[in-house]
Structures are given as structure tokens and as C-alpha cells.
Design an enzyme around this catalytic site. Sequence first.
Site, PDB file in Angstrom:
ATOM      1  CB  SER A 220      -0.948  -0.022   1.197  1.00 15.96           C
ATOM      2  OG  SER A 220      -0.233   0.064   2.402  1.00 15.96           O
ATOM      3  N   GLY A 222      -0.215   4.661   0.275  1.00 13.38           N
ATOM      4  CA  GLY A 222      -0.936   5.869   0.670  1.00 13.38           C
ATOM      5  C   GLY A 222      -1.728   6.451  -0.495  1.00 13.38           C
ATOM      6  CB  ALA A 223      -2.120   9.954  -1.667  1.00 15.56           C
ATOM      7  N   GLY A 225      -1.885   4.927  -4.022  1.00 14.36           N
ATOM      8  CA  GLY A 225      -2.586   3.683  -4.327  1.00 14.36           C
ATOM      9  C   GLY A 225      -1.873   2.453  -3.806  1.00 14.36           C
ATOM     10  N   GLY A 251      -5.299   1.075   5.342  1.00 15.17           N
ATOM     11  CA  GLY A 251      -4.577  -0.119   4.904  1.00 15.17           C
ATOM     12  C   GLY A 251      -5.341  -1.389   5.260  1.00 15.17           C
ATOM     13  CG  ASP A 252      -6.099  -1.948   9.163  1.00 15.68           C
ATOM     14  OD1 ASP A 252      -4.976  -2.416   8.906  1.00 15.68           O
ATOM     15  OD2 ASP A 252      -6.310  -1.155  10.104  1.00 15.68           O
TER      16      ASP A 252
HETATM   17  N1  ATP Z   1      -4.629  10.247   0.818  1.00 18.58           N
HETATM   18  C1  ATP Z   1      -5.165   9.150   0.242  1.00 18.58           C
HETATM   19  N2  ATP Z   1      -5.915   9.269  -0.860  1.00 18.58           N
HETATM   20  C2  ATP Z   1      -6.468   8.187  -1.464  1.00 18.58           C
HETATM   21  N3  ATP Z   1      -6.308   6.921  -1.005  1.00 18.58           N
HETATM   22  C3  ATP Z   1      -5.546   6.751   0.076  1.00 18.58           C
HETATM   23  C4  ATP Z   1      -4.931   7.841   0.762  1.00 18.58           C
HETATM   24  N4  ATP Z   1      -4.253   7.345   1.817  1.00 18.58           N
HETATM   25  C5  ATP Z   1      -4.447   6.008   1.786  1.00 18.58           C
HETATM   26  N5  ATP Z   1      -5.215   5.648   0.747  1.00 18.58           N
HETATM   27  C6  ATP Z   1      -5.670   4.314   0.393  1.00 18.58           C
HETATM   28  O1  ATP Z   1      -5.536   3.479   1.515  1.00 18.58           O
HETATM   29  C7  ATP Z   1      -4.573   2.445   1.276  1.00 18.58           C
HETATM   30  C8  ATP Z   1      -3.727   2.214   2.498  1.00 18.58           C
HETATM   31  O2  ATP Z   1      -2.991   3.371   2.826  1.00 18.58           O
HETATM   32  P1  ATP Z   1      -1.553   3.306   3.514  1.00 18.58           P
HETATM   33  O3  ATP Z   1      -0.548   2.869   2.546  1.00 18.58           O
HETATM   34  O4  ATP Z   1      -1.364   4.627   4.183  1.00 18.58           O
HETATM   35  O5  ATP Z   1      -1.797   2.105   4.550  1.00 18.58           O
HETATM   36  P2  ATP Z   1      -1.264   1.814   6.005  1.00 18.58           P
HETATM   37  O6  ATP Z   1      -0.040   2.626   6.315  1.00 18.58           O
HETATM   38  O7  ATP Z   1      -1.200   0.350   6.130  1.00 18.58           O
HETATM   39  O8  ATP Z   1      -2.504   2.377   6.858  1.00 18.58           O
HETATM   40  P3  ATP Z   1      -3.058   1.914   8.303  1.00 18.58           P
HETATM   41  O9  ATP Z   1      -1.919   1.282   9.031  1.00 18.58           O
HETATM   42  O10 ATP Z   1      -3.528   3.198   8.957  1.00 18.58           O
HETATM   43  O11 ATP Z   1      -4.205   1.013   8.026  1.00 18.58           O
HETATM   44  C9  ATP Z   1      -3.771   2.927   0.055  1.00 18.58           C
HETATM   45  O12 ATP Z   1      -3.255   1.815  -0.669  1.00 18.58           O
HETATM   46  C10 ATP Z   1      -4.824   3.692  -0.707  1.00 18.58           C
HETATM   47  O13 ATP Z   1      -5.630   2.771  -1.426  1.00 18.58           O
HETATM   48  O1  F1X Z   2       0.508  -0.333  16.699  1.00 16.03           O
HETATM   49  P1  F1X Z   2       0.061  -1.138  15.499  1.00 16.03           P
HETATM   50  O2  F1X Z   2      -0.441  -2.492  15.875  1.00 16.03           O
HETATM   51  O3  F1X Z   2       1.072  -1.136  14.397  1.00 16.03           O
HETATM   52  O4  F1X Z   2      -1.158  -0.331  14.856  1.00 16.03           O
HETATM   53  C1  F1X Z   2      -2.339  -0.166  15.593  1.00 16.03           C
HETATM   54  C2  F1X Z   2      -3.242   0.802  14.852  1.00 16.03           C
HETATM   55  O5  F1X Z   2      -2.601   2.066  14.631  1.00 16.03           O
HETATM   56  O6  F1X Z   2      -3.550   0.240  13.591  1.00 16.03           O
HETATM   57  C3  F1X Z   2      -4.908   0.488  13.256  1.00 16.03           C
HETATM   58  C4  F1X Z   2      -4.961   1.207  11.941  1.00 16.03           C
HETATM   59  O7  F1X Z   2      -4.392   0.422  10.942  1.00 16.03           O
HETATM   60  C5  F1X Z   2      -5.505   1.263  14.409  1.00 16.03           C
HETATM   61  O8  F1X Z   2      -6.819   0.818  14.665  1.00 16.03           O
HETATM   62  C6  F1X Z   2      -4.576   1.002  15.567  1.00 16.03           C
HETATM   63  O9  F1X Z   2      -4.566   2.036  16.515  1.00 16.03           O
END
Ligand code: ATP
Ligand code: F1X
Length: 312
Positions: A220, A222-223, A225, A251-252
Site C-alpha cells: 500500500s 498511501g495516496a 494507491g 490499509g486494513d
Molecule cells: N490520501 C489518500 N488518498 C487516497 N487513497 C488513500 C490515501 N491514503 C491512503 N489511501 C488508500 O488506503 C490504502 C492504504 O494506505 P496506507 O498505505 O497509508 O496504509 P497503512 O499505512 O497500512 O494504513 P493503516 O496502518 O492506517 O491502516 C492505500 O493503498 C490507498 O488505497
Molecule cells: O501499533 P500497530 O499495531 O502497528 O497499529 C495499531 C493501529 O494504529 O492500527 C490500526 C490502523 O491500521 C488502528 O486501529 C490502531 O490504533
Amino acid sequence: MIVTLTLNPSLDRTIDVDRLVQGTMTRARSARIDPGGKGVNVSRALLANRAPTVAVVTSGGADGEQLVRLLEGDGIAVHAVPVAGRTRSNVTIVEPDGVVTKVNEPGEPLSRDELDAVADAVLAEAEGASWVVACGSLPPGVPSDIYARLCEFFASAGVRVAVDASGPALPAAVGAGPHLVKPNRDELAEAVGRPVASVGDAVEAACELRERGAGAVLASLGADGAVLVDEDGVTAGTAPVAEPRSTVGAGDALLAGFLAAGARGAPALAEGLAWGAAAVRLPASRMPRPGDIRRDIVRIDTRPDLGRSLIA
Ligand SMILES: Nc1ncnc2c1ncn2[C@@H]1O[C@H](COP(=O)(O)OP(=O)(O)OP(=O)(O)O)[C@@H](O)[C@H]1O
Ligand SMILES: O=P(O)(O)OC[C@@]1(O)O[C@H](CO)[C@@H](O)[C@@H]1O
């Protein structure tokens, strides 16, 4: 049935403030509590879209009880493993311009017996399951090969395992041959030991994780994709969001959508991107429901421009 495992779940406290100034007292405008932790969120997103799931969580103290109550209140099947340490609280502070500050507690250690009880719970729930999805940080002292051991165990039991881990737990799990890993950009960079600054870098790093043992890599970005490298090849995609409200849990949601759609190739990536974008349009860590998900905004590229920079 998709079984999620969250060894270090949380109560996610989201606090809205007009402005956060370090070193001063700030009065909040509003606050809310959601059940949290990465596997918990995957289950929340699946259930919101009527995909069968059960969440295995540790639960300690009054906050652990509240976590279970909140999940059950949402109609989620929970298998809670009682533990002595208190379930942590993670705090997200949101400012009106969308700036988010997040502080995650480390969680409390788990004893050997507690870890065994968690393993028994996953084993019991995984009977007949299509996936076991192990997500999130490990509580202090939990061995970093715990997800790797889970992969090895279920490989022989014929259940597919997906892992969303950070730090040393990710490379350890990759070496044990999970069917899928879902790193974000920083986790991918840490796992390969070099920066991931372009889609090409992400593809190369994901290919390296496949060579080291992962069946498929859903990275993943972020923005920017996400990139999928699996047995069908390399696919990238985006789903733009004009005014992101909260990326917590996006991401979840991405992972949940990908799994719900069959976890293979461009169609599953597109579904994951639609769920991820929908999560970003919602406040706090709210998981998208069918009415929130827009598939028309997803752009899939089966011949990604590998030079596209991820850093604006
Ligand atoms: N600013 C954004 N605009 C559009 N889509 C986004 C944006 N941020 C995240 N996404 C979408 O959400 C997905 C997951 O984002 P990211 O890579 O930040 O995941 P992550 O760090 O695992 O997040 P988290 O741990 O909070 O669940 C991206 O692959 C994208 O599809
Ligand atoms: O500390 P970890 O386990 O890496 O992440 C936990 C967490 O940030 O991940 C979720 C978002 O993905 C939140 O619900 C939770 O607070």
C-alpha cells in the site's frame, strides 16, 4: 470465513481539536472511541460488507472488556483470549485541516501461557477457514518470529495466511512463505533495506519479498494507491480522494477488500483500492459500508509506469 488475529488490539481514541500546540493544554471539540488494531479493523470492514469473519483478540482489564463489548455491539464474532496485561489505548488527534497526530501505546507483555491460549484460539477458529490474517505490532517481548510460526503451522494445515506486520516480524514472516503480505511503503523499505521512492522501487522491493518466500505482495502506497505482485504479474492502481478525512485504518480496509474479492490479480486489487479510498473519506477509523464504496474512481494499470515518483 476469514479469521483475523490481533495480538495487540487497542481502544482507538480519536480527539478533534481546533489546533494542537505542543506543550500547552488543548480543549477537545469532540472525542470518540472505536475498537482498534489492524486485524480488528479487517474484521470490521469485512463484516460491514457482509463477509463472514471472526476476530481473535487478546483482552485485558476494563479496556479489554470494553473492546470486546464494542465489537460485539457491532455484531462482530469475537474470540477473546483473556490476558493479565491491560489492553492498550491508541490516540489520534485530528486538526480541522486534516493534520493527524497518532500515538500508539506499546501494549503489555504476554506470558508464554497466554501466547499458547492465543494459538489454541486461532487453531479452533481456523477450522474450515479460507484465510488467517495476522496483523499489527507485537506486544513487548513477543518473539518476532511469531507470525512466521503461524505461517509454517497453517501451511501444513492447508489454510492460507496473510500477514500485515512491521519491523523484524515482516522479514521473518516472509521467509516462512505466507500466501500474502501487506506492507505499507515504510515497511517495504525497511524490509528490503533501501528507500522506496517510486512505483518502480515498490515493484522491485515487492518482487524481492516474493523471491524470499511471500506468495503475493500487496504494497500500500498511501495516496499513490497500491501495487500487487502475485503469480499473475505486476499490477498497480490508484483511487484518488479529493478531501481525505482520516487515513487511519485505510490499509486494513484495502486488505479486507482485496481478500473479500478473492485475493488475486487486478479485480481484487481494484476492490481493495475502492475500500481503502472509502475508508479515507470517513472519519476516524470508521470502516466503509457498501454505500460508501465507489468503484468508478479506481484506475488499474497492468503495465505500471515504473518510474512514477511517490514523493511529490
Ligand atoms: N490520501 C489518500 N488518498 C487516497 N487513497 C488513500 C490515501 N491514503 C491512503 N489511501 C488508500 O488506503 C490504502 C492504504 O494506505 P496506507 O498505505 O497509508 O496504509 P497503512 O499505512 O497500512 O494504513 P493503516 O496502518 O492506517 O491502516 C492505500 O493503498 C490507498 O488505497
Ligand atoms: O501499533 P500497530 O499495531 O502497528 O497499529 C495499531 C493501529 O494504529 O492500527 C490500526 C490502523 O491500521 C488502528 O486501529 C490502531 O490504533
